[in-house]
Design a protein around this motif. Structure first.
Motif, PDB file in Angstrom:
ATOM      1  N   LEU A 130     -13.769  -9.829  -6.341  1.00 35.36           N
ATOM      2  CA  LEU A 130     -12.693  -9.759  -5.662  1.00 35.36           C
ATOM      3  C   LEU A 130     -12.548  -8.125  -5.109  1.00 35.36           C
ATOM      4  O   LEU A 130     -12.729  -7.278  -6.075  1.00 35.36           O
ATOM      5  CB  LEU A 130     -11.344  -9.749  -6.455  1.00 35.36           C
ATOM      6  N   ASP A 131     -12.594  -7.985  -4.038  1.00 36.29           N
ATOM      7  CA  ASP A 131     -12.941  -6.550  -3.540  1.00 36.29           C
ATOM      8  C   ASP A 131     -12.231  -6.360  -2.271  1.00 36.29           C
ATOM      9  O   ASP A 131     -12.193  -7.102  -1.134  1.00 36.29           O
ATOM     10  CB  ASP A 131     -14.411  -6.427  -3.220  1.00 36.29           C
ATOM     11  N   VAL A 132     -11.417  -5.379  -2.123  1.00 33.08           N
ATOM     12  CA  VAL A 132     -10.634  -4.873  -0.925  1.00 33.08           C
ATOM     13  C   VAL A 132     -11.202  -3.686  -0.618  1.00 33.08           C
ATOM     14  O   VAL A 132     -11.501  -2.603  -1.367  1.00 33.08           O
ATOM     15  CB  VAL A 132      -8.950  -4.740  -1.503  1.00 33.08           C
TER      16      VAL A 132
ATOM     17  N   ARG B  44      -4.128  -1.124  -1.922  1.00 31.88           N
ATOM     18  CA  ARG B  44      -2.757  -0.604  -2.174  1.00 31.88           C
ATOM     19  C   ARG B  44      -1.935  -1.110  -1.127  1.00 31.88           C
ATOM     20  O   ARG B  44      -0.903  -0.614  -0.956  1.00 31.88           O
ATOM     21  CB  ARG B  44      -2.721   0.628  -2.565  1.00 31.88           C
ATOM     22  N   THR B  45      -2.060  -2.090  -0.205  1.00 30.99           N
ATOM     23  CA  THR B  45      -1.388  -2.614   0.827  1.00 30.99           C
ATOM     24  C   THR B  45      -1.062  -3.980   0.603  1.00 30.99           C
ATOM     25  O   THR B  45      -0.502  -4.571   1.596  1.00 30.99           O
ATOM     26  CB  THR B  45      -1.957  -2.403   2.356  1.00 30.99           C
ATOM     27  N   GLY B  46      -1.284  -4.489  -0.485  1.00 27.79           N
ATOM     28  CA  GLY B  46      -0.950  -5.764  -0.970  1.00 27.79           C
ATOM     29  C   GLY B  46      -1.894  -7.044  -0.805  1.00 27.79           C
ATOM     30  O   GLY B  46      -1.786  -8.409  -0.998  1.00 27.79           O
TER      31      GLY B  46
ATOM     32  N   GLY C  40      -5.157  -7.556  -1.935  1.00 26.37           N
ATOM     33  CA  GLY C  40      -5.529  -8.140  -3.326  1.00 26.37           C
ATOM     34  C   GLY C  40      -4.304  -8.987  -4.159  1.00 26.37           C
ATOM     35  O   GLY C  40      -4.988 -10.311  -4.081  1.00 26.37           O
ATOM     36  N   THR C  41      -3.303  -8.832  -3.959  1.00 25.76           N
ATOM     37  CA  THR C  41      -2.166  -9.700  -4.280  1.00 25.76           C
ATOM     38  C   THR C  41      -2.281 -11.064  -3.490  1.00 25.76           C
ATOM     39  O   THR C  41      -2.269 -12.334  -4.031  1.00 25.76           O
ATOM     40  CB  THR C  41      -0.881  -8.867  -4.095  1.00 25.76           C
TER      41      THR C  41
ATOM     42  N   HIS D 245     -12.878 -11.283 -14.686  1.00 21.74           N
ATOM     43  CA  HIS D 245     -13.537 -10.323 -15.680  1.00 21.74           C
ATOM     44  C   HIS D 245     -13.609  -8.921 -15.001  1.00 21.74           C
ATOM     45  O   HIS D 245     -13.525  -8.851 -13.888  1.00 21.74           O
ATOM     46  CB  HIS D 245     -14.847 -10.738 -15.996  1.00 21.74           C
TER      47      HIS D 245
ATOM     48  N   ASN E  93     -11.987   0.057 -15.745  1.00 21.93           N
ATOM     49  CA  ASN E  93     -11.584  -0.136 -14.319  1.00 21.93           C
ATOM     50  C   ASN E  93     -10.170  -0.089 -14.244  1.00 21.93           C
ATOM     51  O   ASN E  93      -9.450  -1.176 -14.073  1.00 21.93           O
ATOM     52  CB  ASN E  93     -12.113  -1.467 -13.760  1.00 21.93           C
TER      53      ASN E  93
ATOM     54  N   LYS F  81      -7.791   0.701 -11.908  1.00 14.96           N
ATOM     55  CA  LYS F  81      -7.172  -0.111 -10.935  1.00 14.96           C
ATOM     56  C   LYS F  81      -7.051  -1.366 -11.107  1.00 14.96           C
ATOM     57  O   LYS F  81      -5.951  -2.099 -10.783  1.00 14.96           O
ATOM     58  CB  LYS F  81      -8.126   0.279  -9.705  1.00 14.96           C
TER      59      LYS F  81
ATOM     60  N   PHE G  36      -3.702  -3.676 -11.572  1.00 10.64           N
ATOM     61  CA  PHE G  36      -3.478  -4.545 -10.497  1.00 10.64           C
ATOM     62  C   PHE G  36      -3.555  -5.959 -11.127  1.00 10.64           C
ATOM     63  O   PHE G  36      -2.380  -6.645 -10.723  1.00 10.64           O
ATOM     64  CB  PHE G  36      -4.674  -4.704  -9.677  1.00 10.64           C
TER      65      PHE G  36
ATOM     66  N   LYS H 135      -0.030  -6.345 -13.099  1.00  8.23           N
ATOM     67  CA  LYS H 135       1.026  -6.543 -11.965  1.00  8.23           C
ATOM     68  C   LYS H 135       1.068  -7.680 -11.387  1.00  8.23           C
ATOM     69  O   LYS H 135       2.349  -8.287 -11.093  1.00  8.23           O
ATOM     70  CB  LYS H 135       0.795  -5.372 -10.855  1.00  8.23           C
TER      71      LYS H 135
HETATM   72  C1  LIG Z   1      -8.575  -4.084  -7.821  1.00 10.96           C
HETATM   73  C2  LIG Z   1      -8.315  -4.133  -6.285  1.00 10.96           C
HETATM   74  C3  LIG Z   1      -8.942  -5.661  -5.753  1.00 10.96           C
HETATM   75  C4  LIG Z   1      -6.778  -4.320  -5.912  1.00 10.96           C
HETATM   76  O1  LIG Z   1      -6.495  -4.810  -4.615  1.00 10.96           O
HETATM   77  P1  LIG Z   1      -5.403  -3.929  -3.574  1.00 10.96           P
HETATM   78  O2  LIG Z   1      -5.439  -4.509  -2.217  1.00 10.96           O
HETATM   79  O3  LIG Z   1      -5.579  -2.631  -3.786  1.00 10.96           O
HETATM   80  O4  LIG Z   1      -4.149  -4.510  -4.753  1.00 10.96           O
HETATM   81  P2  LIG Z   1      -2.638  -4.705  -4.228  1.00 10.96           P
HETATM   82  O5  LIG Z   1      -2.202  -3.785  -2.998  1.00 10.96           O
HETATM   83  O6  LIG Z   1      -2.425  -5.962  -3.901  1.00 10.96           O
HETATM   84  O7  LIG Z   1      -1.752  -4.159  -5.444  1.00 10.96           O
HETATM   85  C5  LIG Z   1      -1.447  -2.838  -5.655  1.00 10.96           C
HETATM   86  C6  LIG Z   1      -1.379  -2.733  -7.115  1.00 10.96           C
HETATM   87  O8  LIG Z   1      -2.858  -2.830  -7.802  1.00 10.96           O
HETATM   88  C7  LIG Z   1      -2.924  -1.684  -8.494  1.00 10.96           C
HETATM   89  N1  LIG Z   1      -3.659  -0.508  -8.042  1.00 10.96           N
HETATM   90  C8  LIG Z   1      -4.247  -0.644  -6.745  1.00 10.96           C
HETATM   91  N2  LIG Z   1      -4.937   0.325  -6.426  1.00 10.96           N
HETATM   92  C9  LIG Z   1      -4.842   1.203  -7.361  1.00 10.96           C
HETATM   93  C10 LIG Z   1      -5.131   2.659  -7.780  1.00 10.96           C
HETATM   94  N3  LIG Z   1      -6.102   3.313  -7.017  1.00 10.96           N
HETATM   95  N4  LIG Z   1      -4.638   3.197  -8.975  1.00 10.96           N
HETATM   96  C11 LIG Z   1      -4.260   2.395  -9.702  1.00 10.96           C
HETATM   97  N5  LIG Z   1      -3.427   1.310  -9.617  1.00 10.96           N
HETATM   98  C12 LIG Z   1      -3.788   0.628  -8.532  1.00 10.96           C
HETATM   99  C13 LIG Z   1      -1.461  -1.142  -8.900  1.00 10.96           C
HETATM  100  O9  LIG Z   1      -0.969  -1.770  -9.829  1.00 10.96           O
HETATM  101  C14 LIG Z   1      -0.706  -1.408  -7.562  1.00 10.96           C
HETATM  102  O10 LIG Z   1       0.652  -1.461  -7.625  1.00 10.96           O
HETATM  103  P3  LIG Z   1       1.380  -0.321  -7.182  1.00 10.96           P
HETATM  104  O11 LIG Z   1       0.824   0.344  -5.879  1.00 10.96           O
HETATM  105  O12 LIG Z   1       2.821  -0.656  -7.077  1.00 10.96           O
HETATM  106  O13 LIG Z   1       1.072   0.650  -8.212  1.00 10.96           O
HETATM  107  C15 LIG Z   1      -8.906  -3.162  -5.464  1.00 10.96           C
HETATM  108  O14 LIG Z   1      -8.347  -1.854  -5.879  1.00 10.96           O
HETATM  109  C16 LIG Z   1     -10.304  -3.257  -5.404  1.00 10.96           C
HETATM  110  O15 LIG Z   1     -11.106  -3.888  -4.496  1.00 10.96           O
HETATM  111  N6  LIG Z   1     -10.932  -2.445  -6.403  1.00 10.96           N
HETATM  112  C17 LIG Z   1     -12.390  -2.257  -6.338  1.00 10.96           C
HETATM  113  C18 LIG Z   1     -13.259  -3.328  -6.762  1.00 10.96           C
HETATM  114  C19 LIG Z   1     -12.819  -3.807  -7.966  1.00 10.96           C
HETATM  115  O16 LIG Z   1     -12.819  -3.327  -8.955  1.00 10.96           O
HETATM  116  N7  LIG Z   1     -12.778  -5.290  -8.083  1.00 10.96           N
HETATM  117  C20 LIG Z   1     -12.563  -5.991  -9.018  1.00 10.96           C
HETATM  118  C21 LIG Z   1     -13.898  -6.311  -9.719  1.00 10.96           C
HETATM  119  S1  LIG Z   1     -13.637  -7.001 -11.356  1.00 10.96           S
END
Ligand SMILES: CC(C)(COP(=O)(O)OP(=O)(O)OC[C@H]1O[C@@H](n2cnc3c(N)ncnc32)[C@H](O)[C@@H]1OP(=O)(O)O)[C@@H](O)C(=O)NCCC(=O)NCCS
Length: 150
Positions: free
Chosen positions: A74-76, A82-84, A86-87, A108, A113, A115, A119, A122
Motif C-alpha cells: 500500500l503506497d501513496v 494525506r488527501t484521503g 490511502g483511505t 503488516h 512506521n 504514518k 493511518f 484511523k
Molecule cells: C500510510 C499511507 C499509505 C497513508 O496514505 P494516505 O493517502 O496519506 O492516507 P489518508 O490521507 O487516507 O489518511 C490520512 C491519515 O493517515 C495518517 N497519516 C498520513 N500521513 C501521515 C503523516 N505524514 N504523519 C502522521 N500520520 C499520517 C493520519 O492518521 C492521517 O489522518 P489525519 O490527516 O487526519 O491526521 C501513506 O502515508 C504511504 O504511502 N506511506 C508510505 C508507504 C508505507 O509506509 N506504506 C505502508 C507499508 S506497510
C-alpha cells in the motif's frame, strides 16, 4: 476525486515512481516491483488510485490462509499523501473482502512506521501480533487487522 480501478500494465511506471519515494529501494524499486508482479497469483489483485491520468496510489490484495485479505504494498505518492487516497484504497479492499465473504483485512508494517500506524488506527485496524524477523534479522513486523462487518 481519484478513480479507484484495477492495475493495468501502463501503470507500472507510476507504481515504480511511487515506490522510489516511499520505500528504501530507491532506483531498485522498478526491479522489486517487476519481481513482485511476476509472482502474482491468480487470487491476487493490484489496484490503482488515479488522479487525472496519473497513478498515485497502489495496493496489492492477497488472500491469507486465515480468511483475511492482506492489503499489501500500500503506497501513496508523497505528493498526494494525506488527501484521503490511502483511505479510499482500504475502503475498496474492505468492499472486495465483504463481497468475497472474508472476515477481515490485514496489514503488516514495521513498528516505527508511525504514518502507517496512525493511518491504520484511523481506518479501524487494531494491532494483533508482533512477528519476529518478518523484515529480516532483528526487524519485527506488527500485524494489524480490521474486522469486516457482515
Ligand atoms: C500510510 C499511507 C499509505 C497513508 O496514505 P494516505 O493517502 O496519506 O492516507 P489518508 O490521507 O487516507 O489518511 C490520512 C491519515 O493517515 C495518517 N497519516 C498520513 N500521513 C501521515 C503523516 N505524514 N504523519 C502522521 N500520520 C499520517 C493520519 O492518521 C492521517 O489522518 P489525519 O490527516 O487526519 O491526521 C501513506 O502515508 C504511504 O504511502 N506511506 C508510505 C508507504 C508505507 O509506509 N506504506 C505502508 C507499508 S506497510
Amino acid at each position: 476525486m481519484p478513480e479507484i480501478r484495477r492495475y493495468e500494465s501502463r501503470d507500472f511506471v507510476d507504481y515504480a515512481a511511487t515506490l522510489e519515494k516511499t520505500s528504501t529501494w530507491e532506483r531498485k524499486a522498478a526491479a522489486e516491483l517487476k519481481a513482485r508482479l511476476e509472482k502474482l497469483t491468480r487470487r491476487e489483485q493490484v489496484w490503482v488510485a488515479e488522479v487525472g491520468t496519473r497513478g498515485v496510489g497502489f495496493m496489492i490484495l492477497s488472500p491469507n490462509n486465515d480468511g483475511s485479505l492482506e492489503v499489501d504494498w500500500l503506497d501513496v505518492h508523497p505528493d498526494f499523501q494525506r488527501t484521503g487516497i490511502g483511505t479510499l484504497l482500504v475502503e475498496k479492499a474492505a468492499k472486495i473482502a465483504k463481497a468475497k465473504k472474508m472476515k477481515a483485512l490485514s496489514v503488516h508494517t514495521w513498528e516505527t512506521n508511525q504514518k502507517m500506524l496512525d493511518f491504520s488506527a484511523k481506518n479501524g485496524f487494531q494491532v494483533l501480533e508482533r512477528i519476529k524477523g518478518f523484515y529480516g534479522r532483528g526487524k519485527d513486523a506488527l500485524r494489524l487487522k480490521k474486522e469486516i462487518l457482515p
